[in-house]
Design a protein around this motif. Structure first.
Motif, short mmCIF file in Angstrom:
data_model
loop_
_atom_site.label_atom_id
_atom_site.label_comp_id
_atom_site.label_asym_id
_atom_site.label_seq_id
_atom_site.Cartn_x
_atom_site.Cartn_y
_atom_site.Cartn_z
N LEU A 131 1.02 -1.20 -0.07
CA LEU A 131 0.09 -0.09 0.04
C LEU A 131 0.84 1.46 0.16
CD1 LEU A 131 -2.96 -0.53 2.36
CD2 LEU A 131 -3.03 -0.29 0.09
N THR A 132 1.98 1.33 0.73
CA THR A 132 2.80 2.46 0.86
C THR A 132 4.18 2.64 0.25
OG1 THR A 132 3.67 1.56 2.76
CG2 THR A 132 1.54 2.75 3.25
N ARG A 134 5.13 3.08 -2.70
CA ARG A 134 5.55 4.23 -3.63
C ARG A 134 5.69 5.62 -2.95
NH1 ARG A 134 -0.14 4.88 -6.83
NH2 ARG A 134 0.53 2.97 -7.51
N GLY A 238 -7.57 -3.27 2.65
CA GLY A 238 -7.11 -2.22 1.48
C GLY A 238 -6.26 -2.76 0.54
N ALA A 239 -5.34 -3.71 0.95
CA ALA A 239 -4.45 -4.46 0.09
C ALA A 239 -5.26 -5.74 -0.92
CB ALA A 239 -3.33 -5.26 1.04
N LEU A 242 -6.67 -3.90 -3.96
CA LEU A 242 -5.59 -3.00 -4.91
C LEU A 242 -5.86 -3.59 -6.48
CD1 LEU A 242 -2.23 -2.85 -2.99
CD2 LEU A 242 -3.80 -0.82 -3.55
N ASP A 246 -7.45 1.58 -7.23
CA ASP A 246 -6.08 2.30 -6.57
C ASP A 246 -6.83 3.54 -5.80
OD1 ASP A 246 -4.11 3.92 -6.31
OD2 ASP A 246 -3.39 4.39 -8.25
N PRO A 247 -6.43 3.19 -4.31
CA PRO A 247 -6.98 4.10 -3.52
C PRO A 247 -6.61 5.35 -3.42
CG PRO A 247 -5.64 2.27 -2.34
CD PRO A 247 -5.60 2.29 -3.80
N PRO A 249 -3.16 8.55 -2.47
CA PRO A 249 -2.40 8.63 -1.26
C PRO A 249 -3.14 8.74 0.04
CG PRO A 249 -2.16 10.10 -3.27
CD PRO A 249 -3.33 9.39 -3.62
N ARG A 252 -3.95 5.06 1.22
CA ARG A 252 -2.80 4.21 1.37
C ARG A 252 -2.15 4.49 2.58
NH1 ARG A 252 -0.45 1.78 -3.43
NH2 ARG A 252 -1.78 1.89 -5.19
N ILE A 253 -2.23 5.66 3.07
CA ILE A 253 -1.83 6.05 4.38
C ILE A 253 -2.56 5.82 5.40
CG2 ILE A 253 -0.68 8.07 5.96
CD1 ILE A 253 0.20 9.48 3.17
#
Length: 457
Positions: A131-132, A134, A238-239, A242, A246-247, A249, A252-253
């Protein structure tokens, strides 16, 4: 009527005591008196299997009464004045013979669901990197996470051991240990990540990783796996989305951060429960040195896993998922060893059976890793060497043998890292050589130290 047929069989038609005694009396009437024709001897022979376990003549008296022997019969046929006199005579004539107790339940029977759940819990946090990644993935960011992770693993292993020792002294004592140790470990690991990465997203992610690992350690050592699984639900959801969504930024946080918050809150709740328990009286405080080898093992294991992941990231996933079956097989080793102890009569025979148990359990652990490594497009050899080393080390630790696995695993990690940094053979080759040799050393240690009956008594 006082003849042989005075005792009638019951209506069930079975071969009862009455029928057996009648046949014995008829036989006596047709034979001349010889040694061994004493009616009391015959009665003792008929009831030997039920009189032998009796610890007092009163138990024999109850047995005779339940079989319908009357006072008249006892006086005329067996020559005793009453029931208790005959019972005492029978109790003295029949040797004590206690039946074998039923096989005891396996004290080391594993909890299948719990072991499978723990394997999943070891692997699910890795979804946070999907998730994070990138947002923080730079060379310094990777090094920061590795540094924080190494410190978290070392501190977590030592703290878990110390908390387990304190649990034997009392729940409140363990709560105090975790209340102090878990935040200190998270703070130290976060500072290590910040020192490597500097201010920025990587340092924040390293802090979140450190907080999660500290909280997860608390929940796992207290056996609250389901609570930890619930805390991981946002990250897992969330994962899982994917591949189709695409959730962005913010989610993803937010999702990993929510998992960290939930896990910390769950750990805080568990620690409060422990602190609310009654304090143990006169419980000693174990020395810090007792937990040192477990911390060194955690550090060396983290180094080896990081070296595996450097070239074969998917192999780390297979290794992490295998921790559940590894724990299950640790229980099976202990259960099978106890069974082998019951089935052997000399030390040599037990050593042979112990070696067979080790081969079965270790082989059962390593065999599924071969197709897993192939599916991950990784060479099976290095992965199997690391897995064998870690499993043998955990096995020795389960028996309270800490320094040998810590020293051997640390030597393997240091040797592999030194060869890789010194420009020696490729990482996979150095892993295979160093960890393979170390695994053989620990196998020999298992056969020598755990191949003794006293280790399982």
């Amino acid at each position: 009527m006082s003849g042989p047929m005075a005792l009638e069989p019951d209506g069930g038609g079975g071969d009862t005591l009455s029928l057996r005694l009648a046949r014995a009396d008829t036989t006596l009437a047709l034979r001349s008196p010889v040694a061994g024709d004493d009616p009391v001897d015959l009665l003792a022979a008929e009831l030997a299997d039920r009189i032998g376990p009796a610890v007092h003549p009163y138990e024999v008296a109850a047995l005779l009464e339940s079989e319908g022997l009357t006072g008249e019969r006892i006086t005329e046929r067996y020559g005793h004045p009453d029931l208790f006199s005959l019972a005492a005579d029978l109790h003295g004539r029949v040797p004590r013979s206690f039946p074998e107790p039923p096989p005891a339940a396996d004290p080391w029977a594993p909890d299948h669901v719990r072991c499978a759940l723990r394997g999943a819990l070891f692997a699910l946090p890795g979804l946070a990197y999907l998730l994070t990644g990138r947002l923080w993935h730079t060379e310094r960011g990777v090094y920061a996470l590795v540094a924080a992770g190494l410190l978290s693993w070392a501190w977590g292993q030592a703290l878990s051991h110390r908390a387990a020792l304190r649990l034997t002294a009392g729940r409140r004592e363990a709560g105090g240990t975790l209340l102090v140790g878990a935040p200190l470990g998270a703070l130290a690991a976060s500072l290590a990540g910040f020192a490597v990465a500097g201010p920025g997203p990587a340092a924040l992610f390293a802090a979140g990783q450190s907080l999660y690992l500290a909280a997860a350690g608390v929940l796992l050592v207290c056996g609250r796996e389901r609570l930890l699984l619930a805390a991981l639900a946002p990250l897992t959801a969330g994962a899982a989305a994917l591949p189709w969504w695409d959730p962005g930024p913010l989610p993803r946080i937010a999702l990993p951060a929510l998992t960290v918050v939930l896990s910390v809150a769950a750990a805080e709740h568990v620690i409060r429960e422990l602190l609310g328990a009654d304090a143990a009286s006169g419980a000693g405080r174990p020395g810090l040195a007792a937990s040192l080898p477990y911390g060194l093992f955690g550090l060396s294991a983290a180094v080896l896993v990081a070296l595996v992941g450097q070239r074969q990231p998917l192999a780390v996933v297979a290794l992490t998922l295998s921790m559940g079956p590894a724990e299950w097989l640790l229980y099976r080793y202990r259960g099978l060893s106890v069974a082998a102890l019951r089935a052997t009569v000399d030390e040599r025979g037990f050593r042979l059976r112990s070696a067979a148990v080790l081969a079965v359990c270790l082989g059962g652990y390593l065999l599924p890793l071969v197709p897993a490594a192939l599916l991950a497009r990784a060479a099976p050899g290095p992965l199997l060497a690391v897995a064998a080393l870690l499993w043998c080390a955990l096995l020795l630790q389960a028996f309270g043998i800490a320094w040998l696995p810590a020293a051997v695993t640390l030597a393997a990690a240091a040797g592999t890292a030194a060869v890789a940094l010194g420009g020696g053979p490729p990482g996979s080759t150095s892993l295979l050589l160093c960890c393979g040799i170390a695994a053989v050393v620990l196998m020999a240690g298992v056969l020598l130290l755990l191949g003794r009956p006293a280790a399982h008594a």
